[in-house]
Write a protein that holds these residues in place. Structure first.
Motif, short mmCIF file in Angstrom:
data_model
loop_
_atom_site.label_atom_id
_atom_site.label_comp_id
_atom_site.label_asym_id
_atom_site.label_seq_id
_atom_site.Cartn_x
_atom_site.Cartn_y
_atom_site.Cartn_z
N MET A 1 56.59 39.88 33.65
CA MET A 1 56.78 39.52 35.05
C MET A 1 58.11 40.06 35.60
O MET A 1 58.19 40.44 36.75
CB MET A 1 56.70 38.01 35.19
CG MET A 1 56.59 37.57 36.62
SD MET A 1 55.15 38.27 37.38
CE MET A 1 54.73 37.05 38.52
N PHE A 2 59.13 40.06 34.74
CA PHE A 2 60.44 40.58 35.16
C PHE A 2 60.33 42.03 35.57
O PHE A 2 60.92 42.45 36.58
CB PHE A 2 61.45 40.41 34.02
CG PHE A 2 62.76 41.10 34.30
CD1 PHE A 2 63.68 40.54 35.16
CD2 PHE A 2 63.04 42.34 33.73
CE1 PHE A 2 64.88 41.18 35.43
CE2 PHE A 2 64.24 42.98 34.01
CZ PHE A 2 65.16 42.41 34.85
N VAL A 3 59.59 42.81 34.80
CA VAL A 3 59.46 44.25 35.08
C VAL A 3 58.77 44.47 36.43
O VAL A 3 59.20 45.31 37.22
CB VAL A 3 58.70 44.96 33.94
CG1 VAL A 3 58.44 46.40 34.28
CG2 VAL A 3 59.46 44.84 32.64
N VAL A 4 57.73 43.69 36.70
CA VAL A 4 57.01 43.81 37.97
C VAL A 4 57.94 43.49 39.14
O VAL A 4 57.98 44.21 40.13
CB VAL A 4 55.75 42.91 37.98
CG1 VAL A 4 55.10 42.90 39.35
CG2 VAL A 4 54.76 43.36 36.92
N ARG A 5 58.70 42.40 39.01
CA ARG A 5 59.64 42.03 40.07
C ARG A 5 60.71 43.10 40.27
O ARG A 5 61.10 43.40 41.38
CB ARG A 5 60.32 40.71 39.75
CG ARG A 5 59.50 39.53 40.09
CD ARG A 5 60.32 38.29 39.94
NE ARG A 5 59.60 37.17 40.48
CZ ARG A 5 60.01 35.94 40.42
NH1 ARG A 5 61.16 35.67 39.83
NH2 ARG A 5 59.31 34.98 40.94
N TRP A 6 61.20 43.63 39.15
CA TRP A 6 62.23 44.66 39.24
C TRP A 6 61.69 45.89 39.97
O TRP A 6 62.36 46.45 40.85
CB TRP A 6 62.72 45.03 37.83
CG TRP A 6 63.88 45.97 37.85
CD1 TRP A 6 65.19 45.64 37.96
CD2 TRP A 6 63.83 47.40 37.78
NE1 TRP A 6 65.96 46.77 37.96
CE2 TRP A 6 65.15 47.87 37.85
CE3 TRP A 6 62.80 48.31 37.66
CZ2 TRP A 6 65.47 49.21 37.81
CZ3 TRP A 6 63.12 49.67 37.62
CH2 TRP A 6 64.43 50.10 37.69
N ILE A 7 60.48 46.32 39.62
CA ILE A 7 59.88 47.50 40.25
C ILE A 7 59.64 47.24 41.74
O ILE A 7 59.96 48.08 42.59
CB ILE A 7 58.57 47.89 39.54
CG1 ILE A 7 58.90 48.43 38.15
CG2 ILE A 7 57.80 48.93 40.35
CD1 ILE A 7 57.68 48.63 37.27
N LEU A 8 59.06 46.07 42.07
CA LEU A 8 58.82 45.75 43.48
C LEU A 8 60.13 45.67 44.27
O LEU A 8 60.20 46.11 45.41
CB LEU A 8 58.06 44.43 43.59
CG LEU A 8 56.59 44.48 43.20
CD1 LEU A 8 55.98 43.09 43.25
CD2 LEU A 8 55.82 45.43 44.10
N GLY A 9 61.17 45.11 43.64
CA GLY A 9 62.48 45.04 44.30
C GLY A 9 63.02 46.42 44.62
O GLY A 9 63.55 46.66 45.71
N ARG A 10 62.88 47.35 43.70
CA ARG A 10 63.36 48.71 43.94
C ARG A 10 62.55 49.41 45.02
O ARG A 10 63.08 50.17 45.82
CB ARG A 10 63.34 49.54 42.65
CG ARG A 10 64.24 49.03 41.55
CD ARG A 10 65.67 48.86 42.06
NE ARG A 10 66.49 48.07 41.17
CZ ARG A 10 66.90 46.82 41.42
NH1 ARG A 10 66.57 46.21 42.51
NH2 ARG A 10 67.67 46.18 40.56
N ILE A 11 61.24 49.15 45.06
CA ILE A 11 60.40 49.73 46.11
C ILE A 11 60.83 49.18 47.47
O ILE A 11 60.95 49.95 48.45
CB ILE A 11 58.91 49.45 45.84
CG1 ILE A 11 58.44 50.24 44.62
CG2 ILE A 11 58.05 49.78 47.06
CD1 ILE A 11 57.05 49.87 44.13
#
Length: 118
Positions: A1-11
């Motif tokens: 879940m952390f990875v998904v949030r990190w990717i969405l945050g960067r987008i």
């Protein structure tokens, strides 16, 4: 879940950078008055929070120089909890004549900015 949030945050941050709103143009005297009034404001926020990005976009649109405070840092987090009452971002700290008011919710913050600076 952390990875998904990190990717969405960067987008979110990338899209905000690409499609940044234009700053409002004011005369030099008017901008100095706005800057002086905005000195009493601080926005507690997370960098990639979509609601915080929404408020920062409104700040840019209105050409406001409001102090940004990273609420992830321990001392800022503790101040937000102890003085503001809860750990929620975005939160606008309004200092006025020794009185401090904490304004939560992006919509309420944007309405406040529009009523004070628009």
């Amino acid at each position: 879940m952390f990875v998904v949030r990190w990717i969405l945050g960067r987008i979110i941050l990338l899209l905000n950078f690409i499609f940044a709103p234009k700053k409002r143009q004011r005369s030099l005297d008017d901008q100095q008055q706005v800057d002086k009034k905005a000195q009493s404001l601080s926005l507690y926020q997370y960098n990639a929070c979509p609601f915080c990005v929404k408020v920062r976009r409104e700040m840019r649109r209105q050409n406001l120089n409001i102090n940004l405070v990273d609420a992830k840092q321990d001392n800022n987090k503790q101040e937000l909890i102890s003085e503001g009452g809860k750990l929620q971002v975005p939160c606008l700290k309004i200092s006025n004549n020794g009185k401090v008011e904490w304004l939560y919710e992006s919509k309420a913050i944007m309405n406040y900015l529009n009523s004070e600076f628009a």
